[in-house]
Design a protein around this motif. Structure first.
Motif, short mmCIF file in Angstrom:
data_model
loop_
_atom_site.label_atom_id
_atom_site.label_comp_id
_atom_site.label_asym_id
_atom_site.label_seq_id
_atom_site.Cartn_x
_atom_site.Cartn_y
_atom_site.Cartn_z
N VAL A 656 16.04 16.71 29.68
CA VAL A 656 16.13 17.65 28.56
C VAL A 656 16.36 16.91 27.25
O VAL A 656 15.73 17.22 26.23
N SER A 657 17.22 15.90 27.28
CA SER A 657 17.46 15.11 26.06
C SER A 657 16.19 14.43 25.59
O SER A 657 15.91 14.36 24.39
N LYS A 683 20.74 22.37 24.75
CA LYS A 683 20.62 21.38 25.83
C LYS A 683 21.61 21.68 26.95
O LYS A 683 21.26 21.64 28.15
#
Length: 714
Positions: A656-657, A683
């Motif tokens: 996700v980052s 996030k």
């Protein structure tokens, strides 16, 4: 050249948000001002004393008639009698003299009765009496003959005489004896003694003692008189001319007194009064400021576009006309304001915009309603109507919750019914007037009918705002989210893999939006439709191939890229054809922004050295709202996660980052107004949701497999 620059400046200003907002507010306030003007403007008349009026004239304001108040005060002061103060010392002194006389006579008689001396007679007793009596008594106009009569009387006669005269004196002195009343008091006492059961000679003696004893003991008191006058003055009620009070009837002669009242009220040509109009202008400036501030607060959480501004204007105009038309039939006794379905305004504004704006406008409409329902008496506000309107609208705002379908409006109306009836009974019970049970039921029925009309108007007008103005409300979104919606059924049947992908993106998007205060329902519904364009060529997208050969194996990279990059715009076209709200169309068009189609770009670059990156980028536009940006991120995240083999929390967070960072570096989130703090929250929510779905079986692909990720876009 200068005219062209000026035109450009004007065009830029006209396109600004503030111009749109100020223009809408001015339109609303000017409309209300025009309708409220007759309710505050003081009509004036051209007339002379001792003429006949051609119409009935009522007082436009409540004011004190100071001249009449002063006249009544003078009359009251003049009617106050002078106050006198009774001297108890004089009373005790004079009665003390009388008691001294009878005690002295008694003492002498007792002493002589016990005396052994001879020659004691009346003359010697008289000498003894005069020796022991006070000088004041000796100076009294009582003859020796009268003293002898008193000395010669029996004990019983003297006792009875003393009681009679003492009682009479006490009564007279207690009532007060003024100098001008002294002779009358003596005469009254003597008349009472005239009928006493004592002999005539002794009665004459008592008359003389009364003449001696009675002196003035009541004297004028300036302090007591002034105090009484002051108390009477304080009790004089100011003479008030009440708003709505008839000053002169049609055909009545204008007397000097009536003319003075008309002059006092400013109803003559020479006394025209514009102050109420100035007050109305100030009131509307304050209300306009409230609306403008609320618009700015709303823009912090959502876009206030032309459609929403148009909705506010139309709702306000609807309220203005409804209130004015109802007020024309309003009297001081029919309570017609209870029938006004004012709650429809708050229900519509909450559904179409937000709860906060609905509350602010409810306050504004209620204040304006108190002006419009003042029966055209300047200076008067109908607080009963204003409070009723406020409670009714706030009830609509409060009870309209959990909007899953249009039945929520009917449920809210039931709450409005209770509040309306409670408010009606509140004012009926608080008034001094007596009402019958029939009247209580009738006015309560008005409150019930008002709430039902509000629900009917809301249900009837809502489709117009949603369709005619293209405003997307929660009820519209809930309708669009139904699986039976034709476009969603089309997606499910023709592209089942894409449908499942859209459901997953919707879950992620809604949770992310709610975490940062964005519109989660809008994001969910938009996510359902964001890949609708894939139904044009469903088998060119990997999630719909289901074991079949990949058609892209037989196409050039440029052809494949053209097909893949067309799906956002195909989807937007389909959505527009089916009259889906613009917000959803925009998200469908923006969810890929101007990102690079990496898989086919790298594939083309391997075959052709002159491959240009711009040919493999989506045309855009980039996401322009928080909801659009979140759908774009969640779309990429969900597609990437589906390719993972070994899920773990660490890998989910890393994935996700990576995607969020890639979107930031590529400038895809620049126009979305998302902050770094909000991105961190997004996030966190996405990771928590994915961990719940995939548990620990995710494996993030290496950099070398970058181009494989993009195959998930088709």
């Amino acid at each position: 050249m200068k005219s062209t620059r000026l035109s450009n400046i004007i065009n830029r200003i006209s396109k600004g948000k503030w111009f749109l907002q100020v223009g809408a507010i001015l339109l609303i306030m000017i409309t209300f001002f025009i309708l409220a003007f007759p309710n505050v403007y003081t009509q004036t008349y051209d007339m002379e004393k001792f003429s006949t009026t051609k119409e009935t004239i009522r007082a436009p304001i409540t004011i004190e008639n100071e001249k009449e108040t002063e006249r009544r005060t003078r009359e009251v002061v003049q009617s106050i009698e002078e106050r006198y103060q009774i001297s108890t010392e004089i009373t005790e002194e004079r009665i003390g003299f009388v008691e001294e006389i009878f005690e002295a006579v008694k003492k002498i008689k007792e002493d002589n009765l016990n005396s052994t001396e001879e020659g004691v007679n009346t003359e010697s007793e008289l000498d003894q009496l005069k020796q022991i009596l006070s000088p004041e008594i000796n100076n009294a106009d009582i003859t020796n003959k009268q003293w002898r009569i008193l000395l010669d009387s029996t004990d019983n006669e003297r006792t009875l005489a003393q009681e009679l005269i003492t009682t009479s004196l006490y009564e007279a002195f207690d009532n007060g004896v003024r100098s001008e009343e002294q002779s009358n008091v003596i005469r009254d006492i003597n008349q009472k003694l005239q009928y006493a059961s004592i002999n005539e000679e002794l009665r004459e003696v008592l008359f003389q003692i009364v003449n001696f004893a009675i002196v003035p003991n009541s004297f004028f008191s300036a302090d007591l008189t002034n105090e009484a006058q002051k108390q009477a003055t304080d009790n004089v009620e100011p003479v008030m001319i009440r708003a709505g009070e008839v000053i002169v009837q049609e055909g009545q002669l204008i007397t000097n007194e009536i003319y003075e009242e008309l002059e006092l009220l400013g109803l003559l040509d020479s006394e025209r009064n514009y102050f109420p109009v100035i007050g109305l202008i100030i009131l509307f400036l304050l209300l306009a400021s409230i609306i403008f501030i609320e618009f700015k607060e709303y823009e912090k959480i959502a876009k206030l576009d032309r459609a929403k501004m148009g909705a506010i204007v139309l709702v306000s105009l609807f309220v203005a006309i409804m209130l004015k038309m109802s007020s024309l039939y309003m009297t001081s006794t029919n309570h017609l304001h209870i029938l006004v379905p004012i709650a429809a305004a708050s229900l519509l504004v909450k559904i179409l915009l937000s709860e906060r704006i609905a509350i602010a406008l409810s306050i504004v409409y209620s204040i304006i309603g108190s002006v419009l329902f003042n029966t055209e008496i300047p200076g008067l506000l109908n607080l009963e109507a204003g409070i009723y309107f406020l409670f009714s609208q706030l009830a609509g705002v409060y009870f309209l919750r959990n909007i899953k379908d249009r039945s929520a409006i009917l449920k809210a109306a039931s709450g409005v019914v209770l509040v309306n009836i409670a408010t009606v009974l509140l004012f009926l019970f608080m008034t001094y007037e007596k009402y019958t049970w029939i009247e209580y039921l009738t006015y309560s029925g008005y409150g019930l009918l008002s709430a039902l009309l509000a629900a009917i108007l809301t249900l009837g007008m809502l489709p117009f705002f949603e369709t005619g103005l293209g405003i997307i409300s929660d009820t519209k979104l809930l309708t669009l989210s139904s699986p039976n919606q034709p476009l969603l059924r089309k997606l499910l049947v023709e592209a089942p893999g894409t449908y499942h992908h859209s459901i997953m993106v919707a879950n992620l998007s809604e949770a992310s939006c709610e975490a940062i205060g964005a519109n989660g329902l809008l994001a969910r519904v938009a996510a359902y439709y964001h890949d609708l364009g894939k139904t044009v060529r469903p088998h060119y997208f990997i999630e719909n191939q289901m074991g079949m050969k990949n058609p892209h194996d037989y196409l050039e990279p440029a052809q494949s890229a053209e097909i893949i990059m067309a799906h956002p715009y195909d989807g937007a076209r389909l959505l527009k054809e089916h009259k889906i709200p613009k917000e959803i169309i925009d998200i469908a068009k923006q969810h890929h922004g101007t990102t690079l189609l990496k898989y086919f770009y790298f594939k083309a670059k391997e075959k052709y050295n002159d491959t240009k990156e711009r040919d493999y980028r989506y045309p855009g536009p980039k996401p322009k709202s928080k909801e659009a940006a979140i759908v774009a991120v969640c779309d990429s995240v969900e597609a990437a996660v589906r390719s993972m083999d070994h899920p773990s929390q660490k890998e989910i967070s890393k994935l996700v980052s990576s995607i969020i960072e890639d979107r930031l570096l590529d400038g895809q989130l620049n126009e979305s107004t998302l902050t770094f703090q909000e991105l961190e929250q997004i996030k966190k929510v996405i990771c928590e949701t994915l961990n719940g779905i995939y548990h620990s079986r995710i494996k993030y692909p290496t950099e070398e497999k970058n181009k494989e990720d993009d195959r998930l876009d088709y």
